[in-house]
Write an enzyme that holds these catalytic residues in place. Sequence first.
Site, PDB file in Angstrom:
ATOM      1  N   GLY A 269      -9.428 -27.589  30.397  1.00 52.81           N
ATOM      2  CA  GLY A 269      -8.410 -28.390  31.065  1.00 52.81           C
ATOM      3  C   GLY A 269      -7.003 -27.942  30.684  1.00 52.81           C
ATOM      4  O   GLY A 269      -6.119 -27.838  31.526  1.00 52.81           O
TER       5      GLY A 269
ATOM      6  N   ARG B  27      -5.155 -23.924  25.831  1.00 51.72           N
ATOM      7  CA  ARG B  27      -6.509 -23.607  25.352  1.00 51.72           C
ATOM      8  C   ARG B  27      -7.045 -22.355  26.058  1.00 51.72           C
ATOM      9  O   ARG B  27      -7.814 -21.591  25.475  1.00 51.72           O
ATOM     10  CB  ARG B  27      -7.466 -24.767  25.620  1.00 51.72           C
ATOM     11  CG  ARG B  27      -7.262 -25.931  24.725  1.00 51.72           C
ATOM     12  CD  ARG B  27      -7.792 -25.627  23.336  1.00 51.72           C
ATOM     13  NE  ARG B  27      -7.771 -26.835  22.536  1.00 51.72           N
ATOM     14  CZ  ARG B  27      -7.951 -26.873  21.234  1.00 51.72           C
ATOM     15  NH1 ARG B  27      -8.153 -25.769  20.565  1.00 51.72           N
ATOM     16  NH2 ARG B  27      -7.927 -28.002  20.588  1.00 51.72           N
TER      17      ARG B  27
ATOM     18  N   ARG C 246       3.343 -22.893  37.865  1.00 47.80           N
ATOM     19  CA  ARG C 246       3.416 -24.276  37.385  1.00 47.80           C
ATOM     20  C   ARG C 246       2.960 -24.423  35.942  1.00 47.80           C
ATOM     21  O   ARG C 246       2.496 -25.489  35.529  1.00 47.80           O
ATOM     22  CB  ARG C 246       2.566 -25.218  38.247  1.00 47.80           C
ATOM     23  CG  ARG C 246       3.148 -25.469  39.617  1.00 47.80           C
ATOM     24  CD  ARG C 246       2.222 -26.326  40.432  1.00 47.80           C
ATOM     25  NE  ARG C 246       2.811 -26.616  41.722  1.00 47.80           N
ATOM     26  CZ  ARG C 246       3.181 -27.841  42.102  1.00 47.80           C
ATOM     27  NH1 ARG C 246       3.026 -28.871  41.311  1.00 47.80           N
ATOM     28  NH2 ARG C 246       3.704 -28.018  43.285  1.00 47.80           N
TER      29      ARG C 246
ATOM     30  N   ARG D 183     -17.031 -25.093  32.858  1.00 50.95           N
ATOM     31  CA  ARG D 183     -15.988 -25.917  32.254  1.00 50.95           C
ATOM     32  C   ARG D 183     -16.214 -25.974  30.752  1.00 50.95           C
ATOM     33  O   ARG D 183     -17.360 -26.157  30.285  1.00 50.95           O
ATOM     34  CB  ARG D 183     -16.031 -27.329  32.860  1.00 50.95           C
ATOM     35  CG  ARG D 183     -15.258 -28.348  32.069  1.00 50.95           C
ATOM     36  CD  ARG D 183     -14.938 -29.598  32.846  1.00 50.95           C
ATOM     37  NE  ARG D 183     -14.675 -30.728  31.970  1.00 50.95           N
ATOM     38  CZ  ARG D 183     -13.596 -30.869  31.187  1.00 50.95           C
ATOM     39  NH1 ARG D 183     -12.667 -29.923  31.145  1.00 50.95           N
ATOM     40  NH2 ARG D 183     -13.454 -31.934  30.421  1.00 50.95           N
TER      41      ARG D 183
ATOM     42  N   SER E 159     -13.336 -31.360  26.420  1.00 49.34           N
ATOM     43  CA  SER E 159     -13.701 -32.405  25.475  1.00 49.34           C
ATOM     44  C   SER E 159     -14.233 -33.619  26.233  1.00 49.34           C
ATOM     45  O   SER E 159     -14.074 -33.735  27.454  1.00 49.34           O
ATOM     46  CB  SER E 159     -12.482 -32.802  24.634  1.00 49.34           C
ATOM     47  OG  SER E 159     -11.467 -33.286  25.483  1.00 49.34           O
TER      48      SER E 159
ATOM     49  N   ASP F 217     -14.028 -37.689  20.797  1.00 47.62           N
ATOM     50  CA  ASP F 217     -13.830 -39.075  20.388  1.00 47.62           C
ATOM     51  C   ASP F 217     -15.074 -39.877  20.759  1.00 47.62           C
ATOM     52  O   ASP F 217     -15.901 -39.411  21.546  1.00 47.62           O
ATOM     53  CB  ASP F 217     -12.565 -39.672  21.025  1.00 47.62           C
ATOM     54  CG  ASP F 217     -12.544 -39.505  22.542  1.00 47.62           C
ATOM     55  OD1 ASP F 217     -12.095 -38.453  23.009  1.00 47.62           O
ATOM     56  OD2 ASP F 217     -13.003 -40.420  23.237  1.00 47.62           O
TER      57      ASP F 217
ATOM     58  N   ARG G 252     -11.121 -30.147  16.007  1.00 48.27           N
ATOM     59  CA  ARG G 252     -11.127 -29.866  17.447  1.00 48.27           C
ATOM     60  C   ARG G 252     -11.156 -28.370  17.695  1.00 48.27           C
ATOM     61  O   ARG G 252     -11.879 -27.879  18.550  1.00 48.27           O
ATOM     62  CB  ARG G 252      -9.848 -30.405  18.098  1.00 48.27           C
ATOM     63  CG  ARG G 252      -9.958 -31.794  18.613  1.00 48.27           C
ATOM     64  CD  ARG G 252      -8.611 -32.211  19.160  1.00 48.27           C
ATOM     65  NE  ARG G 252      -8.664 -33.570  19.629  1.00 48.27           N
ATOM     66  CZ  ARG G 252      -8.726 -33.929  20.904  1.00 48.27           C
ATOM     67  NH1 ARG G 252      -8.689 -33.037  21.853  1.00 48.27           N
ATOM     68  NH2 ARG G 252      -8.797 -35.181  21.245  1.00 48.27           N
TER      69      ARG G 252
HETATM   70  N1  HPA Z   1     -12.217 -40.624  28.484  1.00 51.82           N
HETATM   71  C1  HPA Z   1     -12.032 -39.748  29.469  1.00 51.82           C
HETATM   72  N2  HPA Z   1     -11.943 -38.462  29.262  1.00 51.82           N
HETATM   73  C2  HPA Z   1     -12.056 -38.001  28.011  1.00 51.82           C
HETATM   74  C3  HPA Z   1     -12.256 -38.855  26.947  1.00 51.82           C
HETATM   75  C4  HPA Z   1     -12.339 -40.243  27.188  1.00 51.82           C
HETATM   76  O1  HPA Z   1     -12.521 -41.053  26.275  1.00 51.82           O
HETATM   77  N3  HPA Z   1     -12.311 -38.097  25.813  1.00 51.82           N
HETATM   78  C5  HPA Z   1     -12.163 -36.820  26.204  1.00 51.82           C
HETATM   79  N4  HPA Z   1     -12.015 -36.757  27.526  1.00 51.82           N
END
Ligand code: HPA
Length: 234
Positions: free
Chosen positions: A20, A24, A43, A87, A90, A204, A217
């Site tokens: 994304g 990265r 952009r 893809r 995270s 997370d 990370r």
């Molecule tokens: N929500 C949506 N997208 C995410 C999250 C999340 O908690 N963590 C990483 N990408």
Amino acid sequence: MTIHIGAQPGDIAETVLLPGDPLRAKWAAETFLQNTTCVNSVRGMLGYTGTWRGNPVTVHGTGMGMPSLSIYVNELITAFGAKTLIRIGSCGAMQDRVQLRDVILAMTASSLSTPSRGIMRDLNFAPCADYALLRAAADAAQARGVPAHIGGIYSSDVFYDERPDLNEQMVRHGILAVEMEAAELYTLAARYNRRALAVLTVSDHLLTKRALSPQDREQSFGDMVEIALEAAFA
Ligand code: HPA
């Protein structure tokens, strides 16, 4: 050149990794590829092409969310001939057995909507990963000793979700994690007969509210890039 990708024909490899975050993409290309050149910066969305074990590879950012990913993936496929799209991103875990830093291989991606929703009308299309890529990624994770979970994920339209009741249903129905891009990637791959997979690292946890440190990370992101590359060329 397309509206959002300033590359020349031939600048983009058939195999494209899709983080994304554009920075990265830069980090992954500089860390894991040889002979890298920047092929897009329109952009501020960065794309790099290089080689991995002699194979041409592009790493290109998608931005956050399905509308942004949809722009880049549409152009990568229809104008630049991308064939294998993975893809690397995270996600937030939604099951107790999934730990921070674990890898999720998304077999399927549920959603409330995707940018492709309009053409599906009342069909609940089930976006799914390419099986050969999924299996190769599972093998690569196992060989590296990285815990990997394979199953369904949820591609959300919002990061700040106002619907805890929906999360409850997803937890109950075994959804492993939430992110914001995979369902549209899988839908576009299906439409154009390309191979797609989402390899995700748990950054997370929605149930424990714990999150990875920036250092952790980076380490887990590296595992994910190598799993994606090994799967692409298995
Ligand atoms: N929500 C949506 N997208 C995410 C999250 C999340 O908690 N963590 C990483 N990408």
